[in-house]
Enzyme design. Sequence first.
Site, short mmCIF file in Angstrom:
data_model
loop_
_atom_site.label_atom_id
_atom_site.label_comp_id
_atom_site.label_asym_id
_atom_site.label_seq_id
_atom_site.Cartn_x
_atom_site.Cartn_y
_atom_site.Cartn_z
N ARG A 159 66.63 17.65 22.89
CA ARG A 159 65.32 18.04 23.42
C ARG A 159 64.30 16.90 23.33
O ARG A 159 63.30 16.88 24.03
CB ARG A 159 64.81 19.32 22.71
CG ARG A 159 63.46 19.80 23.17
CD ARG A 159 63.28 21.31 23.02
NE ARG A 159 63.67 21.82 21.73
CZ ARG A 159 63.01 21.64 20.58
NH1 ARG A 159 61.89 20.94 20.58
NH2 ARG A 159 63.45 22.16 19.46
N TYR A 168 53.20 23.82 47.85
CA TYR A 168 54.42 24.60 47.65
C TYR A 168 54.03 25.97 47.07
O TYR A 168 53.17 26.05 46.20
CB TYR A 168 55.35 23.85 46.71
CG TYR A 168 56.56 24.62 46.28
CD1 TYR A 168 57.57 24.92 47.18
CD2 TYR A 168 56.70 25.05 44.96
CE1 TYR A 168 58.68 25.65 46.79
CE2 TYR A 168 57.82 25.76 44.56
CZ TYR A 168 58.80 26.06 45.47
OH TYR A 168 59.90 26.77 45.09
N ASP A 205 52.39 15.73 44.72
CA ASP A 205 53.76 16.21 44.87
C ASP A 205 54.39 15.40 46.00
O ASP A 205 54.03 15.54 47.17
CB ASP A 205 53.76 17.72 45.18
CG ASP A 205 55.16 18.31 45.15
OD1 ASP A 205 56.11 17.59 45.56
OD2 ASP A 205 55.32 19.48 44.75
N LYS A 227 65.63 18.54 45.61
CA LYS A 227 65.60 18.35 47.06
C LYS A 227 66.23 17.01 47.43
O LYS A 227 67.42 16.83 47.27
CB LYS A 227 64.16 18.51 47.55
CG LYS A 227 63.41 19.71 46.92
CD LYS A 227 63.99 21.06 47.29
CE LYS A 227 63.43 22.22 46.48
NZ LYS A 227 61.98 22.37 46.43
C1 LIG Z 1 61.04 23.08 45.63
C2 LIG Z 1 59.70 22.48 45.44
C3 LIG Z 1 59.05 22.56 44.20
C4 LIG Z 1 59.64 23.31 43.02
O1 LIG Z 1 60.80 22.69 42.56
P1 LIG Z 1 62.03 23.45 41.84
O2 LIG Z 1 62.99 22.36 41.57
O3 LIG Z 1 62.52 24.49 42.80
O4 LIG Z 1 61.49 24.07 40.60
C5 LIG Z 1 57.82 21.93 44.08
N1 LIG Z 1 57.26 21.28 45.11
C6 LIG Z 1 57.85 21.21 46.32
C7 LIG Z 1 57.18 20.47 47.42
C8 LIG Z 1 59.09 21.81 46.52
O5 LIG Z 1 59.67 21.73 47.72
#
Ligand SMILES: *Cc1c(COP(=O)(O)O)cnc(C)c1O
Length: 399
Positions: A64, A119, A184, A209
């Site tokens: 951790r 998001y 983001d 992603k």
């Molecule tokens: C999917 C996504 C998230 C969240 O990510 P997870 O890995 O699903 O927790 C945050 N921001 C954007 C733009 C996303 O597409």
Amino acid sequence: MTLRPETLAVHAGRDDLAALGVHAPPIDLSSTYPLLDVEHGGDSYESMALGGEPLAAGGMVYQRLWNPTVARFEGALAALEGAEAAVAFASGMAAVTAAVLASTTAVGRRHVVAVRPLYGGTDHLLASGLLGTETTFCAPGSVRSALRPDTGLVVLETPANPTLDLVDVAAVAEQAGDVPVLVDNTFATPVLQQPLRWGARMSLHSATKYLGGHGDVVGGVVACDRETAAALRRVRAVTGGLMHPLAGYLLHRGLATLPTRVRAQEASARTLATWLTEHPAVERVHHPALAEDPDGVVGRQLLGTGAMVTIEVRGGYEAARATIEALRVFTHAVSLGGVDSLAQHPAALTHRPVAPDARPAANVVRLSVGLEAVEDLQADLDQALRAAARTVGVSALAG
Ligand SMILES: *Cc1c(COP(=O)(O)O)cnc(C)c1O
């Protein structure tokens, strides 16, 4: 020597491999580590509890606090972002949570300014106040007037989800002044955009992603300066939202092909977006190559147009639903950024938790363009759009 992204993607985070006598990064699954002696173990523990690194070999203490497989991925992502450091988390939402906690409640500044659209999960987390924060949502031009003395963080997303709206990061950072800005960067990836260059303090990814790129790993990561990384690691160590070493391995592996994947997927997305603007079943296409861009974001801040395309289908919700359900090569699924193309309905799925007035329209379909032959993707979209138009009786396509 300044290395280009394609070279960094393949080589970064691998500096220690030759000395270990291996070519591929080893996966270290240890939950705990043997310690050299009580004093060294204690000192190393303290260093990591404060957000620092372990004190050399034998000081990793506990997963951790530190894991070398995850640390290699973090080093590689930091190099691609042009950042001093990066901190990885169990998911994108764990990364958002840590970034918000480290910038707000942990430092007694509980107000957040958030630029919509975001998001759905981020929007919901901030709107709900679950982390003890209070959020003012605003447009990019209104960030300055939304700031309060207790504002700890400004959050934005560009290109945004799902509208692909573009935000000028430097303009928002200028308005934010001393308040850290979190971008983001999931949709753009560091290949197309490096937010820290434009004044952001943190560049965040849902690594699930594009970074992973194969639909088989969930993770999140924040690229930032050393001081911010220490604050994020402190939150990670106490809240436990850490990345599993197998995820770290897969993500590090995914980075090697990231620039090539992004450029190939981007080329197909651009072809499809242009073609879709002429399609009789489509009311509107959202894509950075077609966007209004008064601030000149494309070509300066965003070095490309990405591989996401959002369409508004003629015939409302019924037509959008029928289109998605008629697709054969595109998979009907949430998530994005993988080698295979996906389609989803944001209002029903990813943006369901968003307040109704900020939720995407019912005829919106979001497409994540993969690595399939673009002709096959085009043919699939065409047959699905036409079948849907026939089902709901959109007149432009009847007959
Ligand atoms: C999917 C996504 C998230 C969240 O990510 P997870 O890995 O699903 O927790 C945050 N921001 C954007 C733009 C996303 O597409």
